[in-house]
Design an enzyme around this catalytic site. Structure first.
Site, mmCIF file in Angstrom:
data_model
loop_
_atom_site.group_PDB
_atom_site.id
_atom_site.type_symbol
_atom_site.label_atom_id
_atom_site.label_comp_id
_atom_site.label_asym_id
_atom_site.label_seq_id
_atom_site.Cartn_x
_atom_site.Cartn_y
_atom_site.Cartn_z
ATOM 1 N N ARG A 287 -10.401 -4.408 -1.076
ATOM 2 C CA ARG A 287 -9.863 -4.238 -2.432
ATOM 3 C C ARG A 287 -10.769 -4.976 -3.410
ATOM 4 N NH1 ARG A 287 -5.133 -2.328 -4.530
ATOM 5 N NH2 ARG A 287 -4.368 -3.269 -6.443
ATOM 6 N N ARG B 188 -12.011 -6.065 -7.017
ATOM 7 C CA ARG B 188 -11.454 -6.299 -8.342
ATOM 8 C C ARG B 188 -12.303 -7.314 -9.098
ATOM 9 N NH1 ARG B 188 -9.057 -2.420 -7.127
ATOM 10 N NH2 ARG B 188 -6.858 -1.989 -7.187
#
Length: 187
Positions: free
Chosen positions: A155, A157
């Site tokens: 993930r 980010r």
């Protein structure tokens, strides 16, 4: 409805009235329990009690590679879902929390939206904050991946930690590490 949850800022209508009563009750209870005031564009910021931490994760829908990539405003100049960022910035200006954590998709620091990223951090800094974000060896903003911090998920980010200037505290992002934990280990 007093929590203005489910409000669609483009249509000006709430989706809440269409929910079944048991879901309405659960939704309301969780909103009260978590101090969720609902749609940020409908809140009178002066009515909110002061707070120390603002988790500022605005919608990524119009920034994401998987989305329409309209940015903060559409071709007609209207605020997009990602443009709700402007409401969050206004809340920061009014309430001046000690700490702000911003999280969003990696495309916010991509070629198309990097100016928006710097506009956000520069505006927050103009309110009396120091914004910290991870950088590469060239000093440019860098994406962090959850898999490099003990989370078994890929993930990516961008994170920004903003600290009000009168708070005597500095911030360094944690060092990346491989926990050897994989999703298959959890499953």
């Amino acid at each position: 409805m007093d929590r203005n949850i489910g409000y669609d800022f483009k249509t000006g209508k709430s989706k809440i009235p269409r929910l079944k009563k048991d879901k309405l009750i659960k939704c309301y209870q969780i909103c009260v329990a978590t101090n969720n005031y609902g749609d940020i564009s409908k809140i009178n910021y002066k009515d909110i009690e002061d707070f120390d931490l603002f988790n500022f994760s605005f919608p990524c829908t119009d920034l994401s590679v998987a989305g329409k990539q309209e940015g903060m405003s559409d071709k007609d100049g209207n605020k997009t879902r990602s443009g709700l960022c402007k409401d969050g910035i206004e809340l920061i200006k009014v309430k001046k929390p000690k700490f702000i954590m911003i999280e969003n998709v990696k495309n916010l620091i991509g070629k198309k939206f990097i100016k928006d990223f710097y506009d956000i951090t520069n505006e927050i800094e103009s309110f009396g904050y120091k914004c910290h974000y991870p950088t590469n060896d060239k000093g440019q903003p860098k994406v962090l991946n959850a898999k490099n911090f003990g989370i078994p998920q890929n993930r990516e980010r961008i994170y920004v930690i903003c600290i009000r200037n009168d708070v005597n505290l500095d911030f360094d992002f944690p060092k990346e590490f491989d926990s050897n934990l994989r999703l298959k280990d959890i499953l």
